[in-house]
Design an enzyme around this catalytic site. Sequence first.
Site, PDB file in Angstrom:
ATOM      1  N   GLY A  20       0.836  -1.278   0.095  1.00  0.00           N
ATOM      2  CA  GLY A  20      -0.038  -0.010   0.059  1.00  0.00           C
ATOM      3  C   GLY A  20       0.772   1.339  -0.018  1.00  0.00           C
ATOM      4  N   GLN A  59       2.670   9.956   1.821  1.00  0.00           N
ATOM      5  CA  GLN A  59       4.172   9.230   2.061  1.00  0.00           C
ATOM      6  C   GLN A  59       4.961   9.829   0.918  1.00  0.00           C
ATOM      7  OE1 GLN A  59       2.508   5.266   2.536  1.00  0.00           O
ATOM      8  NE2 GLN A  59       4.203   4.904   3.619  1.00  0.00           N
ATOM      9  N   CYS A 112       6.214  -0.437   7.405  1.00  0.00           N
ATOM     10  CA  CYS A 112       5.585   0.866   6.715  1.00  0.00           C
ATOM     11  C   CYS A 112       6.898   1.163   5.771  1.00  0.00           C
ATOM     12  CB  CYS A 112       5.264   2.081   7.641  1.00  0.00           C
ATOM     13  SG  CYS A 112       4.863   3.673   6.985  1.00  0.00           S
ATOM     14  N   LEU A 113       6.592   1.642   4.701  1.00  0.00           N
ATOM     15  CA  LEU A 113       7.632   2.172   3.988  1.00  0.00           C
ATOM     16  C   LEU A 113       8.328   3.299   4.557  1.00  0.00           C
ATOM     17  CD1 LEU A 113       5.818   1.362   0.437  1.00  0.00           C
ATOM     18  CD2 LEU A 113       7.826  -0.018   1.402  1.00  0.00           C
ATOM     19  N   HIS A 159      -4.444   1.406   7.673  1.00  0.00           N
ATOM     20  CA  HIS A 159      -2.999   1.918   7.915  1.00  0.00           C
ATOM     21  C   HIS A 159      -2.847   3.036   6.889  1.00  0.00           C
ATOM     22  CE1 HIS A 159       1.554   1.255   7.979  1.00  0.00           C
ATOM     23  NE2 HIS A 159       1.469   1.772   6.892  1.00  0.00           N
ATOM     24  N   GLU A 160      -3.177   2.935   5.587  1.00  0.00           N
ATOM     25  CA  GLU A 160      -3.115   4.064   4.548  1.00  0.00           C
ATOM     26  C   GLU A 160      -3.953   5.507   4.710  1.00  0.00           C
ATOM     27  OE1 GLU A 160      -0.820   3.560   3.010  1.00  0.00           O
ATOM     28  OE2 GLU A 160      -0.676   1.397   2.907  1.00  0.00           O
ATOM     29  N   HIS A 166      -2.464   7.432   7.367  1.00  0.00           N
ATOM     30  CA  HIS A 166      -1.394   8.369   6.751  1.00  0.00           C
ATOM     31  C   HIS A 166      -1.914   9.612   6.308  1.00  0.00           C
ATOM     32  CE1 HIS A 166       2.396   6.131   6.795  1.00  0.00           C
ATOM     33  NE2 HIS A 166       1.872   5.147   6.136  1.00  0.00           N
TER      34      HIS A 166
HETATM   35  O1  GNR Z   1       4.217  -2.760   2.673  1.00  0.00           O
HETATM   36  C1  GNR Z   1       3.261  -2.348   3.814  1.00  0.00           C
HETATM   37  N1  GNR Z   1       3.072  -3.669   4.449  1.00  0.00           N
HETATM   38  C2  GNR Z   1       2.050  -3.630   5.547  1.00  0.00           C
HETATM   39  C3  GNR Z   1       2.105  -4.678   6.364  1.00  0.00           C
HETATM   40  C4  GNR Z   1       1.205  -4.762   7.531  1.00  0.00           C
HETATM   41  C5  GNR Z   1       0.247  -3.367   7.552  1.00  0.00           C
HETATM   42  C6  GNR Z   1       0.480  -2.665   6.708  1.00  0.00           C
HETATM   43  C7  GNR Z   1       1.442  -2.404   5.701  1.00  0.00           C
HETATM   44  S1  GNR Z   1       1.301  -1.031   4.641  1.00  0.00           S
HETATM   45  C8  GNR Z   1       2.706  -1.216   4.166  1.00  0.00           C
HETATM   46  C9  GNR Z   1       3.268  -0.133   3.110  1.00  0.00           C
HETATM   47  C10 GNR Z   1       3.069   1.267   3.728  1.00  0.00           C
HETATM   48  O2  GNR Z   1       3.789   1.746   4.314  1.00  0.00           O
HETATM   49  N2  GNR Z   1       1.872   1.881   3.335  1.00  0.00           N
HETATM   50  O3  GNR Z   1       1.503   3.151   3.905  1.00  0.00           O
HETATM   51 NI    NI Z   2       2.888   3.169   5.804  1.00  0.00          NI
END
Ligand code: GNR
Ligand code: NI
Length: 167
Positions: A46, A51, A91-92, A133-134, A137
């Site tokens: 995601g 980001q 998270c990236l 999660h997104e 952000h």
């Molecule tokens: O790549 C991602 N893996 C992930 C694993 C578990 C819960 C959420 C995520 S999102 C993350 C990519 C990211 O940072 N998205 O904002």
């Molecule tokens: Ni993230």
Amino acid sequence: MAILKILHFPDPRLRLIAEPVKQVDNKIRQLLDDMLETMYDAPGVGLAASQVNVPLRVIVVDISQQKNDPLCLINPKILLRGGSDLVEEGCLSVPGIYEMVERASNIKVRALDRNGSPFEAEVDDLLSVCIQHEIDHLDGKVFVDYLSRLKQERIIKKMEKLRRRED
Ligand code: GNR
Ligand code: NI
């Protein structure tokens, strides 16, 4: 198409509240394509526009094994939440950190697609966690916010050390 630079925690730009998209035009579709390319390159499941330093309410997600099922959500809103699950998240924007976070296990979400048409979807498991999660952000939140102060401080120190090694 372009690969965009991903901001790293604790960059204050990750704390901005993203603005709703007023019109889904070619510029937004270009952003979606660049975000998908950036997400696949990373690789991640995601990515939120926040980001990549674009404070607009735009997210992309693809949890498929073959990386051939891209989902684009513009102005996403969670209408319903159900259940709860403890899931290990990464998270990236916080590379190398993986921690357990509690999330709703299933959600109903409403958003606009890449043509600007509204749709609703009921999702569960990883897709549900990923969308939550997104959307966090877009609201200036990062998953480390759910961890203890001690863990947050350790993560900030680790990220600062990483940054010093980079420059
Ligand atoms: O790549 C991602 N893996 C992930 C694993 C578990 C819960 C959420 C995520 S999102 C993350 C990519 C990211 O940072 N998205 O904002
Ligand atoms: Ni993230």
